[in-house]
Design a protein around this motif. Structure first.
Motif, short mmCIF file in Angstrom:
data_model
loop_
_atom_site.label_atom_id
_atom_site.label_comp_id
_atom_site.label_asym_id
_atom_site.label_seq_id
_atom_site.Cartn_x
_atom_site.Cartn_y
_atom_site.Cartn_z
N CYS A 1 36.11 44.47 27.20
CA CYS A 1 36.69 45.61 27.92
C CYS A 1 38.01 45.95 27.26
N LEU A 2 38.21 47.20 26.92
CA LEU A 2 39.42 47.60 26.20
C LEU A 2 40.41 48.32 27.10
N VAL A 3 41.63 47.80 27.15
CA VAL A 3 42.69 48.46 27.92
C VAL A 3 43.65 49.08 26.91
N MET A 4 43.76 50.41 26.94
CA MET A 4 44.61 51.09 25.97
C MET A 4 46.08 50.85 26.30
N LYS A 5 46.87 50.62 25.25
CA LYS A 5 48.26 50.22 25.46
C LYS A 5 49.11 51.28 26.16
N ASP A 6 48.72 52.58 26.02
CA ASP A 6 49.56 53.61 26.62
C ASP A 6 49.17 53.95 28.06
N ARG A 7 48.19 53.27 28.59
CA ARG A 7 47.81 53.51 29.99
C ARG A 7 48.73 52.70 30.93
N ASP A 8 48.90 53.20 32.16
CA ASP A 8 49.68 52.46 33.16
C ASP A 8 49.13 51.06 33.39
N ILE A 9 47.82 50.98 33.36
CA ILE A 9 47.21 49.69 33.69
C ILE A 9 47.47 48.62 32.63
N ALA A 10 47.99 49.02 31.47
CA ALA A 10 48.28 48.03 30.43
C ALA A 10 49.26 46.98 30.96
N ASP A 11 50.11 47.44 31.86
CA ASP A 11 51.08 46.56 32.51
C ASP A 11 50.40 45.41 33.25
N LEU A 12 49.24 45.70 33.80
CA LEU A 12 48.53 44.69 34.58
C LEU A 12 47.97 43.59 33.68
N VAL A 13 47.75 43.92 32.40
CA VAL A 13 47.22 42.89 31.50
C VAL A 13 48.22 41.74 31.39
N ASP A 14 49.51 42.07 31.49
CA ASP A 14 50.55 41.03 31.48
C ASP A 14 50.36 40.00 32.59
N GLU A 15 49.74 40.45 33.67
CA GLU A 15 49.58 39.58 34.83
C GLU A 15 48.34 38.71 34.75
N LEU A 16 47.47 39.01 33.78
CA LEU A 16 46.19 38.29 33.78
C LEU A 16 46.34 36.85 33.31
N LEU A 17 45.59 36.00 33.96
CA LEU A 17 45.50 34.60 33.52
C LEU A 17 44.05 34.34 33.16
N MET A 18 43.86 33.43 32.25
CA MET A 18 42.50 33.05 31.89
C MET A 18 41.78 32.53 33.12
N ASP A 19 40.51 32.81 33.20
CA ASP A 19 39.60 32.29 34.24
C ASP A 19 39.78 32.89 35.61
N GLU A 20 40.70 33.85 35.76
CA GLU A 20 40.77 34.49 37.07
C GLU A 20 39.66 35.53 37.17
N CYS A 21 39.35 35.92 38.39
CA CYS A 21 38.25 36.86 38.61
C CYS A 21 38.81 38.25 38.88
N ILE A 22 38.39 39.22 38.07
CA ILE A 22 38.82 40.61 38.28
C ILE A 22 37.61 41.53 38.17
N ALA A 23 37.82 42.78 38.53
CA ALA A 23 36.81 43.80 38.29
C ALA A 23 37.46 44.90 37.47
N VAL A 24 36.65 45.57 36.65
CA VAL A 24 37.16 46.74 35.94
C VAL A 24 36.22 47.92 36.18
N SER A 25 36.79 49.12 36.17
CA SER A 25 35.98 50.34 36.18
C SER A 25 36.32 51.07 34.89
N GLY A 26 35.34 51.70 34.28
CA GLY A 26 35.62 52.41 33.04
C GLY A 26 34.41 53.17 32.53
#
Ligand code: D5M
Ligand code: ZN
Ligand code: FE
Length: 537
Positions: A225-250
């Protein structure tokens, strides 16, 4: 009643091996000759009694009216202490955030207790006019204690099992919000399709052009799943930890090989969450990291805390929750032995138990282990074994696993020692989690609905049939320790409290600039979830 006398009664009883109910202490301290009253109360108690009760003292006082104080040796009556500053209410300490819980820390010191909170129906005990004896903490109910239920042997397929369970339970929380497509069926959907998937974070990489590639894994496979660096949600990638459970829409790329992410969803706590509260005015002290056995253990501060619990002001503090690290342990960190005051782990628990005896016998205590305690390090950690329970039996604490969900007067408290906080703080940007604001790291765990998401790092996870570290139900209060820093605040109405410690700065902490918050006791109103902090430094 001069505190000095009551505190000396508590200490004299603890020296004799007794834990005592608060009213028992008060009766002795207020009798015309505390020394004699204490002796005859001990005589009145059965030989195997661990707790000196109000009844024991009454019995003794009735059987043997103590003589006129003028005729007994009063040498033990020391003048009242002039040091009244030691238990000053602290509301300002590290109050640097905009959290609502900090703005109104509900400084209720000196509030008279009890009277407005009695039910309309008179409790029969109450009519006896027994004063403080009317208090009756209910033994807290523990929801997910896994003590004695460990099934893990460490085999590979058990690790697969625990992750499958994590995925099933956390994806279940996300399914109402997204229409999940299994990873192995996404490619067949064709380029340009809208797609949503739920997975455990399997990899996070930055691409050559600075975008983020997040690989999600479900039970059928993985998908990039690709999160583009200029999107607002790129900020959320900073919060991600390995093995946590998330959902994405795209949207699926033209070649159907990658999802361009438009939104990231966390299991999270609903913003509208409304915590439950107690239906009477009753309080709990939330502490952790006592570290008895360390040269830096602050015995005097602990004594002041225990003394305070015997005062009228603390009358409504009926629960003591201890979130791990009762003792310093042995061999926990390199060179730790150089700072040990007590070298034998069992002796450490013996001494810890002595200090627990100073805590009023009519308080309910709940404790979970931490990484310094004598249980396996891998989480979930079962509660202490029979031998250690025997050593700590004087106060009859409830000893449960780490983590545990404890129902205290209708308030659910998730207790977790907090080893994963080190990891959250190390991985996330400073403003999202730091040692100075440990509660913000706790918010992340609530958002991820898992107390230790990342596998294979500092936090060791034991394979069990069930992932006990998943936060199934939203707690009303989240209580952790471990980082030895005090911090609290509300996340979507859940009160997160990290409770500081009772150990002065160690050499290691000095070397890495950890300045611990020592001898603070967060006191929580269970009927309002307001909190204040008492200092005993
Ligand atoms: O750890 C208290 C805090 O200090 C926690 O944030 C870990 C950190 N700590 C303390 N000693 C060490 C060593 N020797 N190495 C790495 N990190 C350390 P606690 O485990 O509660 O004593
Ligand atoms: Zn600790
Ligand atoms: Fe710890």
């Amino acid at each position: 009643m001069p505190l000095e006398t009551s505190s000396r009664v508590v200490q004299a009883l603890a020296r004799r091996g007794y834990n005592a109910e608060r009213e028992a202490v008060t009766l002795i301290a207020e009798s015309s000759s505390p020394e004699l009253a204490l002796e005859s109360a001990i005589e009145a108690a059965p030989e195997d009694a661990l707790v000196l009760t109000t009844d024991h003292v009454r019995e003794a006082l009735e059987a043997e009216p103590v003589p006129d104080p003028k005729q007994v040796d009063g040498a033990n009556r020391s003048p009242p202490s002039t040091d009244t500053g030691s238990t000053a209410t602290d509301t300002a300490s590290s109050a640097t955030t905009d959290d609502p819980a900090r703005e109104d820390p509900s400084v209720s010191s000196g509030t008279p207790a009890r009277e407005p909170h009695q039910d309309a129906e008179t409790d029969p005990d109450e009519t006896k006019g027994t004063g403080a004896g009317a208090r009756s903490p209910n033994p807290p109910v523990v929801a997910n204690d896994m003590t004695g239920a460990s099934t893990g042997t460490g085999a590979y397929d058990e690790f697969v099992g625990v992750f499958r369970d994590r995925y099933e339970r956390l994806s279940g929380q996300l399914r109402g919000r997204v229409n999940h497509r299994p990873a192995d069926s996404i490619e067949a959907m064709g380029g340009g399709a809208d797609v949503e998937l739920i997975g455990l974070v399997n990899d996070i990489r930055s691409t050559a052009s600075g975008h983020w590639l997040v690989e999600l894994e479900d039970t059928t496979g993985t998908f990039p799943c690709l999160v583009m660096k200029d999107r607002d949600i790129a900020d959320l990638v900073d919060e991600l930890l390995m093995d946590e459970c998330i959902a994405v829409s795209g949207t699926l790329a033209d070649d159907a090989g990658i999802v361009f992410v438009d939104a990231i969803h966390f299991p999270d706590v609903p913003r509208t969450y409304r915590p439950s509260t107690a239906d009477r005015h009753v309080q709990a002290a939330l502490i952790s990291d006592v570290h008895v056995g360390s040269q830096e253990f602050l015995a005097d501060a602990w004594g002041r805390f225990a003394d305070w619990l015997h005062t009228e002001e603390a009358e409504t503090v009926e629960y003591l929750l201890i979130a791990g690290d009762m003792v310093e342990g042995v061999g926990v960190y390199p060179n730790q032995d150089e700072e040990l005051d007590i070298v034998d782990i069992y002796d450490q628990y013996e001494t810890f138990s002595e200090h627990l005896k100073e805590v009023p016998g009519d308080m309910e205590i709940v404790m979970i282990p931490g990484n310094h305690d004598a249980v396996r390090l891998a989480e979930p950690q079962p509660g202490f074994d029979e031998e250690l329970r025997g050593i700590m039996s004087a106060h009859d604490p409830q000893i449960v696993s780490n983590p545990a969900v404890v129902d205290v007067e209708g308030v659910s408290v998730l207790m977790y020692h907090g080893v994963s906080l080190d990891e959250v703080i190390a991985e996330l940007p400073e403003e999202k989690a730091s040692y100075d604001e440990p509660h913000k790291a706790m918010y992340q765990l609530l958002k991820k609905r898992h107390v230790a998401p990342q596998f294979g790092g500092k936090t060791r996870v034991a394979p069990e049939e069930r992932d006990y570290l998943v936060i199934d139900e939203v707690p009303d209060v989240f209580h952790t320790g471990h980082v030895h820093k005090l911090g609290w605040g509300k996340y979507h109405n859940v009160l997160a409290v990290n409770s500081g410690c009772w150990q002065a700065q160690t050499d290691f902490q000095k070397s890495v600039n950890i300045d611990p918050d020592v001898a603070h006791a967060p006191i929580l109103d269970l009927d309002t979830l307001d909190m204040m902090v008492r200092k005993f430094v």
